[in-house]
Design an enzyme around this catalytic site. Sequence first.
Site, PDB file in Angstrom:
ATOM      1  N   ALA A 106       0.869  -1.164   0.000  1.00 29.38           N
ATOM      2  CA  ALA A 106       0.000   0.000   0.000  1.00 29.38           C
ATOM      3  C   ALA A 106       0.911   1.220   0.000  1.00 29.38           C
ATOM      4  O   ALA A 106       2.071   1.136   0.394  1.00 29.38           O
ATOM      5  CB  ALA A 106      -0.878  -0.016   1.238  1.00 29.38           C
TER       6      ALA A 106
ATOM      7  N   GLU B 210      -0.772  -9.136  -0.458  1.00 36.24           N
ATOM      8  CA  GLU B 210      -2.185  -9.366  -0.142  1.00 36.24           C
ATOM      9  C   GLU B 210      -3.045  -9.378  -1.400  1.00 36.24           C
ATOM     10  O   GLU B 210      -3.953 -10.197  -1.537  1.00 36.24           O
ATOM     11  CB  GLU B 210      -2.663  -8.297   0.846  1.00 36.24           C
ATOM     12  CG  GLU B 210      -1.942  -8.409   2.192  1.00 36.24           C
ATOM     13  CD  GLU B 210      -2.302  -7.299   3.151  1.00 36.24           C
ATOM     14  OE1 GLU B 210      -1.795  -6.174   2.958  1.00 36.24           O
ATOM     15  OE2 GLU B 210      -3.074  -7.536   4.083  1.00 36.24           O
TER      16      GLU B 210
HETATM   17  C1  HXC Z   1       5.053   4.296  -1.305  1.00 39.78           C
HETATM   18  C2  HXC Z   1       6.943   3.293  -2.114  1.00 39.78           C
HETATM   19  C3  HXC Z   1       6.586   2.057  -1.513  1.00 39.78           C
HETATM   20  C4  HXC Z   1       5.354   2.001  -0.796  1.00 39.78           C
HETATM   21  C5  HXC Z   1       8.457   1.787  -2.524  1.00 39.78           C
HETATM   22  N1  HXC Z   1       8.109   3.071  -2.725  1.00 39.78           N
HETATM   23  N2  HXC Z   1       7.552   1.148  -1.801  1.00 39.78           N
HETATM   24  N3  HXC Z   1       6.167   4.388  -1.976  1.00 39.78           N
HETATM   25  N4  HXC Z   1       4.638   3.158  -0.698  1.00 39.78           N
HETATM   26  N5  HXC Z   1       4.905   0.888  -0.240  1.00 39.78           N
HETATM   27  C6  HXC Z   1       8.856   4.105  -3.456  1.00 39.78           C
HETATM   28  C7  HXC Z   1      10.056   4.571  -2.676  1.00 39.78           C
HETATM   29  O1  HXC Z   1       9.676   5.518  -1.734  1.00 39.78           O
HETATM   30  C8  HXC Z   1      10.899   5.151  -3.786  1.00 39.78           C
HETATM   31  O2  HXC Z   1      10.398   6.415  -4.131  1.00 39.78           O
HETATM   32  C9  HXC Z   1      10.628   4.224  -4.954  1.00 39.78           C
HETATM   33  O3  HXC Z   1       9.376   3.570  -4.647  1.00 39.78           O
HETATM   34  C10 HXC Z   1      11.683   3.150  -5.120  1.00 39.78           C
HETATM   35  O4  HXC Z   1      11.839   2.444  -3.913  1.00 39.78           O
HETATM   36  P1  HXC Z   1      13.267   2.265  -3.174  1.00 39.78           P
HETATM   37  O5  HXC Z   1      12.989   2.027  -1.742  1.00 39.78           O
HETATM   38  O6  HXC Z   1      14.185   3.375  -3.532  1.00 39.78           O
HETATM   39  O7  HXC Z   1      13.780   0.924  -3.863  1.00 39.78           O
HETATM   40  P2  HXC Z   1      14.785  -0.163  -3.256  1.00 39.78           P
HETATM   41  O8  HXC Z   1      15.876   0.506  -2.487  1.00 39.78           O
HETATM   42  O9  HXC Z   1      15.136  -1.068  -4.393  1.00 39.78           O
HETATM   43  O10 HXC Z   1      13.920  -0.995  -2.192  1.00 39.78           O
HETATM   44  C11 HXC Z   1      12.815  -1.770  -2.629  1.00 39.78           C
HETATM   45  C12 HXC Z   1      11.933  -2.160  -1.414  1.00 39.78           C
HETATM   46  C13 HXC Z   1      11.570  -0.890  -0.618  1.00 39.78           C
HETATM   47  C14 HXC Z   1      12.698  -3.148  -0.503  1.00 39.78           C
HETATM   48  C15 HXC Z   1      10.701  -2.883  -1.960  1.00 39.78           C
HETATM   49  O11 HXC Z   1      11.023   0.069  -1.517  1.00 39.78           O
HETATM   50  C16 HXC Z   1      10.574  -1.099   0.459  1.00 39.78           C
HETATM   51  O12 HXC Z   1      10.894  -1.652   1.528  1.00 39.78           O
HETATM   52  N6  HXC Z   1       9.333  -0.657   0.253  1.00 39.78           N
HETATM   53  C17 HXC Z   1       8.293  -0.710   1.253  1.00 39.78           C
HETATM   54  C18 HXC Z   1       7.806  -2.095   1.451  1.00 39.78           C
HETATM   55  C19 HXC Z   1       6.734  -2.136   2.515  1.00 39.78           C
HETATM   56  O13 HXC Z   1       6.960  -1.806   3.673  1.00 39.78           O
HETATM   57  N7  HXC Z   1       5.518  -2.497   2.094  1.00 39.78           N
HETATM   58  C20 HXC Z   1       4.402  -2.558   2.982  1.00 39.78           C
HETATM   59  C21 HXC Z   1       3.659  -1.260   2.875  1.00 39.78           C
HETATM   60  S1  HXC Z   1       2.402  -1.170   4.043  1.00 39.78           S
HETATM   61  P3  HXC Z   1      11.373   7.704  -4.249  1.00 39.78           P
HETATM   62  O14 HXC Z   1      10.408   8.828  -4.471  1.00 39.78           O
HETATM   63  O15 HXC Z   1      12.141   7.780  -2.993  1.00 39.78           O
HETATM   64  O16 HXC Z   1      12.211   7.373  -5.457  1.00 39.78           O
HETATM   65  C22 HXC Z   1       1.198  -2.110   3.436  1.00 39.78           C
HETATM   66  C23 HXC Z   1       0.215  -2.425   4.455  1.00 39.78           C
HETATM   67  C24 HXC Z   1      -1.180  -2.487   4.122  1.00 39.78           C
HETATM   68  O17 HXC Z   1       1.145  -2.528   2.339  1.00 39.78           O
HETATM   69  C25 HXC Z   1      -1.976  -2.622   5.377  1.00 39.78           C
HETATM   70  C26 HXC Z   1      -1.480  -1.890   6.564  1.00 39.78           C
HETATM   71  C27 HXC Z   1      -1.851  -0.455   6.702  1.00 39.78           C
END
Ligand code: HXC
Length: 258
Positions: free
Chosen positions: A66, A112
């Site tokens: 998300a 999910e």
């Molecule tokens: C918004 C996101 C994002 C996300 C990545 N991006 N995931 N933006 N929401 N979930 C964006 C980053 O901010 C970044 O933008 C760009 O995408 C590239 O990501 P990077 O982090 O620079 O890439 P990398 O270093 O290769 O790492 C990849 C990754 C990491 C390991 C997948 O992005 C990551 O950990 N993402 C979050 C994963 C996560 O926590 N997902 C769960 C979300 S909560 P910029 O602008 O900086 O270039 C969820 C819960 C739902 O889904 C229900 C609970 C509320």
Amino acid sequence: TDYSAILVETKGAVTLVTLNRPEALNALNSKVLDELIHAFAAYDSDPSQHCLVLTGSGEKAFAAGADIKEMQSQGFSDMYNANFFAGWEQVTRTRKPWIAAVNGFALGGGCEVAMMADFIIASDTAKFGQPEIKLGVTPGMGGSQRLTLAIGKSKAMEMCLTGRMMGAEEAERSGLVARVVPAAQLLEEALKTAETIAAMPPLAAVANKEMVNAAFEMPLAQGINFERRLFHGLFGSEDQKEGMAAFVEKRPGNWTGQ
Ligand code: HXC
């Protein structure tokens, strides 16, 4: 229809939907959800379409969750009043078959959504995870329930409590995904599988889907009765007559969907 966060194409009887925010690793914001709800409903009601594939744009991600930036400033009453994420239930109500083709990260909401599909085909580079705990929250789109049903308590609990990612091979071994294919062939393989399904008698496809899903909701005796009654019901269809005649006459079936 004009979509901006997803791409929708039809290939014969197969609809291909691509999450299209590669700059944010296809993070699922409200716009993506609204457009997916629309695209899935359009697919479900289009009599020319018989299977759908959902995938992510770019090589890196199916969806990295998300959209964290969208949720960051929300409070409890905002989330509760909006019944945030409840819209995803509309996607899960799709009656016709659909496949998730997971091409990279499927994290949090991305994992999910993949689990909402009838089944997952993963590239060998796919990575699944529920890392919400690291953000101070939990899965919110069904992950704690669907992951546990898919891979059992021990692995699901470990994934949710540590936030670790699971690679494609382990995901296949654990029963999370139906099949793993080389990354370069993912879309081709997923579309081929979708074409196989789309070529089946459509009533029987919907009935098979409905009955496998019943296994998650019903006690065994009730589920078996549900199966038997649906099975009986199909003997009232043209495609059952055609399917069995085609077998006896050693020719391919010609389906009407009736
Ligand atoms: C918004 C996101 C994002 C996300 C990545 N991006 N995931 N933006 N929401 N979930 C964006 C980053 O901010 C970044 O933008 C760009 O995408 C590239 O990501 P990077 O982090 O620079 O890439 P990398 O270093 O290769 O790492 C990849 C990754 C990491 C390991 C997948 O992005 C990551 O950990 N993402 C979050 C994963 C996560 O926590 N997902 C769960 C979300 S909560 P910029 O602008 O900086 O270039 C969820 C819960 C739902 O889904 C229900 C609970 C509320």
